[in-house]
Design a protein around this motif. Structure first.
Motif, PDB file in Angstrom:
ATOM      1  N   ILE A   1       0.844  -1.196   0.000  1.00 32.96           N
ATOM      2  CA  ILE A   1       0.000   0.000   0.000  1.00 32.96           C
ATOM      3  C   ILE A   1       0.877   1.242   0.000  1.00 32.96           C
ATOM      4  O   ILE A   1       1.706   1.441   0.897  1.00 32.96           O
ATOM      5  CB  ILE A   1      -0.944   0.013   1.218  1.00 32.96           C
ATOM      6  N   VAL A   2       0.698   2.073  -1.029  1.00 30.22           N
ATOM      7  CA  VAL A   2       1.351   3.379  -1.109  1.00 30.22           C
ATOM      8  C   VAL A   2       0.270   4.421  -0.821  1.00 30.22           C
ATOM      9  O   VAL A   2      -0.648   4.596  -1.616  1.00 30.22           O
ATOM     10  CB  VAL A   2       1.976   3.608  -2.502  1.00 30.22           C
ATOM     11  N   PRO A   3       0.336   5.105   0.314  1.00 33.90           N
ATOM     12  CA  PRO A   3      -0.762   5.984   0.723  1.00 33.90           C
ATOM     13  C   PRO A   3      -0.740   7.369   0.073  1.00 33.90           C
ATOM     14  O   PRO A   3      -1.078   8.367   0.711  1.00 33.90           O
ATOM     15  CB  PRO A   3      -0.587   6.073   2.238  1.00 33.90           C
ATOM     16  N   TRP A   4      -0.355   7.411  -1.207  1.00 33.41           N
ATOM     17  CA  TRP A   4      -0.306   8.646  -1.979  1.00 33.41           C
ATOM     18  C   TRP A   4      -0.775   8.341  -3.399  1.00 33.41           C
ATOM     19  O   TRP A   4      -0.713   7.194  -3.839  1.00 33.41           O
ATOM     20  CB  TRP A   4       1.123   9.200  -2.031  1.00 33.41           C
ATOM     21  N   PRO A   5      -1.223   9.341  -4.145  1.00 34.15           N
ATOM     22  CA  PRO A   5      -1.645   9.093  -5.528  1.00 34.15           C
ATOM     23  C   PRO A   5      -0.484   8.615  -6.406  1.00 34.15           C
ATOM     24  O   PRO A   5       0.682   8.865  -6.104  1.00 34.15           O
ATOM     25  CB  PRO A   5      -2.160  10.464  -5.996  1.00 34.15           C
ATOM     26  N   ALA A   6      -0.827   7.947  -7.482  1.00 34.57           N
ATOM     27  CA  ALA A   6       0.187   7.482  -8.429  1.00 34.57           C
ATOM     28  C   ALA A   6       0.900   8.672  -9.060  1.00 34.57           C
ATOM     29  O   ALA A   6       0.303   9.727  -9.284  1.00 34.57           O
ATOM     30  CB  ALA A   6      -0.460   6.623  -9.513  1.00 34.57           C
ATOM     31  N   GLY A   7       2.187   8.501  -9.345  1.00 35.94           N
ATOM     32  CA  GLY A   7       2.949   9.525 -10.054  1.00 35.94           C
ATOM     33  C   GLY A   7       3.822  10.396  -9.191  1.00 35.94           C
ATOM     34  O   GLY A   7       4.705  11.084  -9.715  1.00 35.94           O
TER      35      GLY A   7
ATOM     36  N   THR B   1      -2.034   8.658   6.011  1.00 32.90           N
ATOM     37  CA  THR B   1      -2.306   7.736   7.122  1.00 32.90           C
ATOM     38  C   THR B   1      -3.481   6.789   6.867  1.00 32.90           C
ATOM     39  O   THR B   1      -3.591   5.763   7.530  1.00 32.90           O
ATOM     40  CB  THR B   1      -2.601   8.506   8.428  1.00 32.90           C
ATOM     41  N   THR B   2      -4.346   7.112   5.911  1.00 31.80           N
ATOM     42  CA  THR B   2      -5.529   6.278   5.682  1.00 31.80           C
ATOM     43  C   THR B   2      -5.146   4.864   5.264  1.00 31.80           C
ATOM     44  O   THR B   2      -5.666   3.881   5.801  1.00 31.80           O
ATOM     45  CB  THR B   2      -6.444   6.909   4.616  1.00 31.80           C
ATOM     46  N   GLY B   3      -4.212   4.744   4.303  1.00 31.29           N
ATOM     47  CA  GLY B   3      -3.817   3.432   3.799  1.00 31.29           C
ATOM     48  C   GLY B   3      -3.227   2.530   4.869  1.00 31.29           C
ATOM     49  O   GLY B   3      -3.759   1.444   5.145  1.00 31.29           O
TER      50      GLY B   3
END
Length: 325
Positions: free
Chosen positions: A39-45, A78-80
């Motif tokens: 899990i990467v808790p940030w948008p792609a790119g 922190t959500t992910g």
């Protein structure tokens, strides 16, 4: 009296005993039997996404199974991991990046997870290079120009970051506190959203990790300051905030975690695979592109660091007046 056993009972006992003794070990040896979700808790790119996609791809070669990236932005990163810590099975098939916000957000608002007790710490990986950017056509030619404008217009000068409680947010809150100015903070889900907002003129400036690198190098943005101890190798002409008179330094180390209760043998398998990936020249090349440094810690070392950071960051949050009431 000595109890008597039949030949069949003795045979069963001698057969099952070694199986019971090695059941945990054999389970770990058979692991992994399917792909692992990171899990990467940030948008792609963004910079974190770029880094962990490369790291996961290399680690998959050592694990013998694909590492699948799942972008789950929100909550200042922190959500992910927070959702994973509460809901995912501790079987090693779901892991997550653990950003600094995990140690700060709980001091700022109520969260359903505990930043230490709900996780198994696998290893420390890297830290960011943070910088402050404006569009190339911005009237602010230097960082001091931006601060001077904030002095003239209290609350009228804004900046975006990757979310409340993230390092890019708190670094600028520390600058504002030191400069005695009032800045308006605009939170975003991640670097990709923030960069588009800045390019579109929806915010005046952005504080973030090196997801802005291609825009700075391409002439679309201007880098006004960085937040390391020294100037960066890639942009040596840009001063640090410390050089400019603000005692504000940060690199926001991060690593990988799993839900609490993970089999220590599986945690070690994950650690070993990702440590080999960290040392791979292809991974080091990606870090160099992002102007990041390795930040290796074993699982126990990472846990000890997180415990100390949780206490330390409480004091920072309280000093900046951001603690929950």
């Amino acid at each position: 009296m000595t109890p008597r056993f039949s030949r069949r009972q003795l045979l069963a006992a001698t057969t099952l005993a070694p199986l019971a003794a090695t059941s945990t070990g054999s389970h770990a040896q058979a692991w992994p039997a399917k792909p692992i979700t990171l899990i990467v808790p940030w948008p792609a790119g963004g910079s974190t996404d770029r880094h962990l996609r490369a790291l996961g791809e290399i680690a998959s070669k050592h694990l013998g199974q694909p590492v699948i990236i799942q972008n789950q932005p929100g909550g200042g990163g922190t959500t992910g991991p927070g959702t994973m810590g509460l809901n995912a099975r501790p079987d090693g098939y779901t892991i997550a990046q653990y950003p600094m916000g995990m140690l700060r957000i709980p001091h700022m608002q109520k969260v359903p997870w505990h930043p230490i007790n709900d996780f198994t710490f696998i290893l420390g990986v890297s830290g960011y290079t943070f910088g402050f950017v404006v569009r190339a056509d911005s009237p602010y030619k230097t960082f001091q120009d931006y601060i001077a404008a904030a002095r003239k217009q209290p609350g009228g000068i804004n900046f975006g970051s990757t979310g409340n409680g993230t390092s890019p947010h708190l670094l600028m809150e520390e600058v504002a506190d030191a400069a005695k100015v009032e800045l308006t903070h605009v939170p975003f889900k991640g670097n990709a959203d923030l960069m588009q907002a800045l390019l579109g003129g929806h915010v005046m400036a952005a504080s973030d990790a090196t997801g802005w690198d291609k825009f700075v190098d391409g002439g679309q943005m201007r880098l006004l300051a960085t937040f390391g101890e020294q100037r960066t190798k890639r942009w040596p002409q840009v001063p640090t905030a410390k050089e400019l008179g603000y005692d504000v330094v940060g690199n926001s180390p991060y690593g990988l975690v799993a839900p609490k209760g993970l089999d220590p043998a599986i945690a070690q398998r994950l650690h070993d695979a990702f440590k080999k990936a960290m040392d791979d020249p292809e991974h080091l090349k990606v870090l160099d592109q992002l102007n990041q440094q390795p930040w290796y810690k074993t699982g126990p070392e990472y846990l000890a660091w997180a415990k100390a950071g949780f206490v330390k960051d409480k004091a920072l949050i309280e000093r900046l007046g951001l603690a929950s009431k």
